[in-house]
Design a protein around this motif. Structure first.
Motif, PDB file in Angstrom:
ATOM      1  N   ILE A   1       0.843  -1.459  -0.161  1.00  0.00           N
ATOM      2  CA  ILE A   1       0.176   0.674  -0.037  1.00  0.00           C
ATOM      3  C   ILE A   1       0.582   1.221  -0.329  1.00  0.00           C
ATOM      4  CG2 ILE A   1      -1.337   1.566   0.923  1.00  0.00           C
ATOM      5  CD1 ILE A   1      -2.836  -0.756  -0.337  1.00  0.00           C
ATOM      6  N   LEU A   2       1.466   0.943   0.833  1.00  0.00           N
ATOM      7  CA  LEU A   2       2.305   2.176   0.837  1.00  0.00           C
ATOM      8  C   LEU A   2       3.641   2.510  -0.325  1.00  0.00           C
ATOM      9  CD1 LEU A   2       3.975   2.083   4.734  1.00  0.00           C
ATOM     10  CD2 LEU A   2       2.449   3.653   4.120  1.00  0.00           C
ATOM     11  N   GLN A   3       3.850   1.728  -0.937  1.00  0.00           N
ATOM     12  CA  GLN A   3       4.524   1.485  -2.503  1.00  0.00           C
ATOM     13  C   GLN A   3       3.958   2.331  -2.980  1.00  0.00           C
ATOM     14  OE1 GLN A   3       5.528  -1.914  -4.634  1.00  0.00           O
ATOM     15  NE2 GLN A   3       7.339  -1.013  -5.062  1.00  0.00           N
ATOM     16  N   LYS A   4       2.434   2.103  -2.898  1.00  0.00           N
ATOM     17  CA  LYS A   4       1.533   2.179  -4.364  1.00  0.00           C
ATOM     18  C   LYS A   4       0.858   3.633  -4.336  1.00  0.00           C
ATOM     19  CE  LYS A   4       0.211  -2.100  -6.154  1.00  0.00           C
ATOM     20  NZ  LYS A   4      -0.295  -3.076  -6.237  1.00  0.00           N
ATOM     21  N   MET A   5       1.282   4.126  -2.638  1.00  0.00           N
ATOM     22  CA  MET A   5       0.590   5.350  -1.980  1.00  0.00           C
ATOM     23  C   MET A   5       0.909   7.057  -2.870  1.00  0.00           C
ATOM     24  SD  MET A   5       0.219   7.123   1.413  1.00  0.00           S
ATOM     25  CE  MET A   5      -0.099   5.089   1.917  1.00  0.00           C
TER      26      MET A   5
ATOM     27  N   VAL B   1       2.281  15.034   8.403  1.00  0.00           N
ATOM     28  CA  VAL B   1       1.618  14.664   7.497  1.00  0.00           C
ATOM     29  C   VAL B   1       1.815  12.974   7.613  1.00  0.00           C
ATOM     30  CG1 VAL B   1       2.899  13.681   5.564  1.00  0.00           C
ATOM     31  CG2 VAL B   1       2.830  16.049   5.750  1.00  0.00           C
ATOM     32  N   PHE B   2       2.350  12.800   8.214  1.00  0.00           N
ATOM     33  CA  PHE B   2       2.212  10.679   8.312  1.00  0.00           C
ATOM     34  C   PHE B   2       0.721  10.719   9.267  1.00  0.00           C
ATOM     35  CE2 PHE B   2       2.872   6.665  11.192  1.00  0.00           C
ATOM     36  CZ  PHE B   2       3.430   6.280  10.653  1.00  0.00           C
ATOM     37  N   THR B   3       0.513  11.030  10.250  1.00  0.00           N
ATOM     38  CA  THR B   3      -0.647  10.586  11.372  1.00  0.00           C
ATOM     39  C   THR B   3      -1.670  11.524  10.146  1.00  0.00           C
ATOM     40  OG1 THR B   3      -0.365  12.856  12.394  1.00  0.00           O
ATOM     41  CG2 THR B   3       0.541  11.095  13.183  1.00  0.00           C
ATOM     42  N   LYS B   4      -2.026  12.540   9.148  1.00  0.00           N
ATOM     43  CA  LYS B   4      -3.185  12.594   8.908  1.00  0.00           C
ATOM     44  C   LYS B   4      -3.257  12.339   7.605  1.00  0.00           C
ATOM     45  CE  LYS B   4      -4.545  15.470  12.572  1.00  0.00           C
ATOM     46  NZ  LYS B   4      -5.604  15.168  13.887  1.00  0.00           N
ATOM     47  N   VAL B   5      -2.058  11.759   6.858  1.00  0.00           N
ATOM     48  CA  VAL B   5      -2.420  11.608   5.365  1.00  0.00           C
ATOM     49  C   VAL B   5      -2.101  10.555   5.093  1.00  0.00           C
ATOM     50  CG1 VAL B   5      -1.373  11.698   3.396  1.00  0.00           C
ATOM     51  CG2 VAL B   5      -1.823  14.209   4.674  1.00  0.00           C
ATOM     52  N   THR B   6      -0.599  10.166   5.729  1.00  0.00           N
ATOM     53  CA  THR B   6       0.199   8.638   4.838  1.00  0.00           C
ATOM     54  C   THR B   6      -0.866   7.390   5.850  1.00  0.00           C
ATOM     55  OG1 THR B   6       2.084   9.731   4.806  1.00  0.00           O
ATOM     56  CG2 THR B   6       2.099   6.754   5.664  1.00  0.00           C
ATOM     57  N   LEU B   7      -0.875   7.405   7.390  1.00  0.00           N
ATOM     58  CA  LEU B   7      -1.404   6.607   8.211  1.00  0.00           C
ATOM     59  C   LEU B   7      -3.106   6.120   7.422  1.00  0.00           C
ATOM     60  CD1 LEU B   7      -0.636   4.298  10.582  1.00  0.00           C
ATOM     61  CD2 LEU B   7      -1.703   6.480  12.132  1.00  0.00           C
TER      62      LEU B   7
ATOM     63  N   PRO C   1      -5.864  -0.334   4.777  1.00  0.00           N
ATOM     64  CA  PRO C   1      -6.403  -1.249   4.221  1.00  0.00           C
ATOM     65  C   PRO C   1      -5.086  -2.222   4.191  1.00  0.00           C
ATOM     66  CG  PRO C   1      -6.657   0.388   2.984  1.00  0.00           C
ATOM     67  CD  PRO C   1      -5.833   1.426   3.263  1.00  0.00           C
ATOM     68  N   GLY C   2      -3.410  -1.186   4.768  1.00  0.00           N
ATOM     69  CA  GLY C   2      -2.950  -2.483   4.107  1.00  0.00           C
ATOM     70  C   GLY C   2      -2.673  -2.523   6.023  1.00  0.00           C
ATOM     71  N   ILE C   3      -3.320  -1.975   6.850  1.00  0.00           N
ATOM     72  CA  ILE C   3      -2.749  -2.701   8.266  1.00  0.00           C
ATOM     73  C   ILE C   3      -3.859  -3.700   8.593  1.00  0.00           C
ATOM     74  CG2 ILE C   3      -3.137  -1.679  10.789  1.00  0.00           C
ATOM     75  CD1 ILE C   3      -1.840   0.815   9.660  1.00  0.00           C
ATOM     76  N   MET C   4      -5.060  -3.669   7.330  1.00  0.00           N
ATOM     77  CA  MET C   4      -6.034  -4.039   8.121  1.00  0.00           C
ATOM     78  C   MET C   4      -6.244  -5.667   7.660  1.00  0.00           C
ATOM     79  SD  MET C   4      -7.875  -2.554   9.940  1.00  0.00           S
ATOM     80  CE  MET C   4      -8.963  -4.154  10.438  1.00  0.00           C
ATOM     81  N   SER C   5      -4.977  -5.650   6.283  1.00  0.00           N
ATOM     82  CA  SER C   5      -5.085  -6.506   5.406  1.00  0.00           C
ATOM     83  C   SER C   5      -4.076  -7.799   6.534  1.00  0.00           C
ATOM     84  CB  SER C   5      -4.555  -6.327   4.326  1.00  0.00           C
ATOM     85  OG  SER C   5      -5.276  -6.122   3.096  1.00  0.00           O
ATOM     86  N   GLY C   6      -3.246  -6.490   7.362  1.00  0.00           N
ATOM     87  CA  GLY C   6      -1.596  -7.648   7.947  1.00  0.00           C
ATOM     88  C   GLY C   6      -2.557  -8.120   8.748  1.00  0.00           C
TER      89      GLY C   6
ATOM     90  N   SER D   1     -11.741  -0.677   6.636  1.00  0.00           N
ATOM     91  CA  SER D   1     -10.786  -0.717   6.226  1.00  0.00           C
ATOM     92  C   SER D   1     -11.413   0.047   5.571  1.00  0.00           C
ATOM     93  CB  SER D   1     -10.401  -2.209   5.362  1.00  0.00           C
ATOM     94  OG  SER D   1     -10.228  -1.572   4.899  1.00  0.00           O
ATOM     95  N   ASN D   2     -13.091   0.023   4.548  1.00  0.00           N
ATOM     96  CA  ASN D   2     -13.300   0.445   3.681  1.00  0.00           C
ATOM     97  C   ASN D   2     -14.464   2.028   4.123  1.00  0.00           C
ATOM     98  OD1 ASN D   2     -14.016  -1.202   2.083  1.00  0.00           O
ATOM     99  ND2 ASN D   2     -15.091  -2.174   2.149  1.00  0.00           N
ATOM    100  N   ALA D   3     -14.526   1.925   5.851  1.00  0.00           N
ATOM    101  CA  ALA D   3     -14.653   3.144   6.179  1.00  0.00           C
ATOM    102  C   ALA D   3     -13.500   4.064   5.898  1.00  0.00           C
ATOM    103  CB  ALA D   3     -14.947   3.069   7.979  1.00  0.00           C
ATOM    104  N   ALA D   4     -12.714   3.841   6.566  1.00  0.00           N
ATOM    105  CA  ALA D   4     -11.356   4.371   6.970  1.00  0.00           C
ATOM    106  C   ALA D   4     -10.807   4.747   4.989  1.00  0.00           C
ATOM    107  CB  ALA D   4      -9.753   3.650   7.249  1.00  0.00           C
ATOM    108  N   GLU D   5     -11.050   4.270   4.608  1.00  0.00           N
ATOM    109  CA  GLU D   5     -10.397   4.484   2.742  1.00  0.00           C
ATOM    110  C   GLU D   5     -11.524   4.802   2.182  1.00  0.00           C
ATOM    111  OE1 GLU D   5      -9.192   2.557  -1.032  1.00  0.00           O
ATOM    112  OE2 GLU D   5      -9.924   0.836   0.009  1.00  0.00           O
ATOM    113  N   GLY D   6     -13.193   4.766   2.015  1.00  0.00           N
ATOM    114  CA  GLY D   6     -13.153   5.655   2.413  1.00  0.00           C
ATOM    115  C   GLY D   6     -13.349   7.297   2.969  1.00  0.00           C
ATOM    116  N   GLY D   7     -13.203   7.876   4.059  1.00  0.00           N
ATOM    117  CA  GLY D   7     -13.057   8.877   4.737  1.00  0.00           C
ATOM    118  C   GLY D   7     -12.184   9.370   3.615  1.00  0.00           C
ATOM    119  N   LEU D   8     -11.319   8.987   2.732  1.00  0.00           N
ATOM    120  CA  LEU D   8      -9.851  10.343   2.550  1.00  0.00           C
ATOM    121  C   LEU D   8     -10.048  10.481   0.952  1.00  0.00           C
ATOM    122  CD1 LEU D   8      -7.212   8.587   3.764  1.00  0.00           C
ATOM    123  CD2 LEU D   8      -8.090  10.694   4.666  1.00  0.00           C
ATOM    124  N   ILE D   9     -12.057  10.147   0.444  1.00  0.00           N
ATOM    125  CA  ILE D   9     -12.153  10.514  -0.623  1.00  0.00           C
ATOM    126  C   ILE D   9     -13.137  11.872  -0.992  1.00  0.00           C
ATOM    127  CG2 ILE D   9     -13.653   9.162  -2.435  1.00  0.00           C
ATOM    128  CD1 ILE D   9     -13.150   6.417  -1.655  1.00  0.00           C
TER     129      ILE D   9
END
Length: 256
Positions: A146-150, A168-174, A179-184, A248-256
């Protein structure tokens, strides 16, 4: 065989024989009495068996601890591997993924022998060490992927707006890497709950996990109760997977 759909027939047969049929057998045996009739006694026996419940609680405790340790160790490793400024060698990535190419049982036996040579007392500490050693790559790889494709432009935009590296890390990267964390988490938590070989070799059977109880019942020809325990574990893991997917979907959707 000219139709493209016909090529899926071998996969469908494999799915039926090695996925659907075993699950059906587990369900049938779970609700079957020794005389062959329908019963709920096998399910009820679990809730009245204090040893089974305490073992299941211990399995959840070990799984949670193992997952948290893997996150704490795996996320920084994945972050370093994905950052081209911190890591420019593809060899480093292969070294982290290399343990996944070796059979888990062989790694566990080697770890157990290493503890015996060093004179360590086998117990929960050695169990957690072996769990982390076996499952850490399964936490690193999805986060790294996930981080590589970000899209790096998000972080750059945040910096242009005055955000500090920590922000930047806490508000954007993390959030973007959730989704990668939840998969892990799913790839580490689920196998930890159901495993038995690692606990057997790294504790000399001093600590029994839920998978050990299932194995013991099956080996003792108590198929019905063993299947009931397996079904309960599958249901709980399925519920956990469902909630994890929603988060995971909620976390991902909250940034769109």
């Amino acid at each position: 065989m000219t139709k493209r759909s016909n090529w899926s027939i071998p996969y469908f047969i494999f799915l039926v024989l090695f996925v659907i049929l075993p699950l059906v057998l587990v369900i049938v045996y779970a609700f079957q009495s020794n005389e062959g009739g329908f019963t709920l006694a096998n399910i009820g026996k679990f809730f009245s068996d204090s040893d089974a419940i305490s073992t299941f609680a211990l399995s959840l405790e070990v799984a949670i601890e193992n997952t948290l340790i893997c996150i704490l160790l795996g996320y920084p490793a994945a972050y370093i591997l994905a950052d081209k400024q911190l890591n420019r060698s593809a060899v480093t990535i292969v070294l982290f993924i290399l343990p996944m190419w070796i059979n888990a049982l062989m790694r566990t036996l080697a770890t157990s022998e290493l503890f015996n040579v060093l004179g360590f007392t086998l117990g929960k500490g050695t169990l957690l060490f072996g769990m982390v050693y076996d499952y850490l790559p399964f936490m690193i790889y999805p986060i790294y992927n996930i981080l590589q494709k970000m899209d790096k432009s998000y972080g750059e935009a945040a910096e242009d707006l005055g955000a500090t590296p920590l922000q930047v890390f806490t508000k954007v990267t993390l959030p973007l890497s959730m989704p990668g964390i939840m998969s892990g988490v799913m790839m580490v938590f689920m196998p930890t709950v159901s495993t038995f070989a690692i606990a057997e070799f790294l504790t000399n059977n001093k600590i029994k996990l839920f998978g050990t109880i299932i194995q013991e019942n099956i080996n003792s020809s108590m198929w019905n109760y063993g299947s009931a325990l397996a079904l309960i574990m599958l249901i709980i893991i399925g519920i956990t997977s469902l909630f994890s997917s929603e988060e995971s979907n909620a976390a991902e959707g909250g940034l769109i």
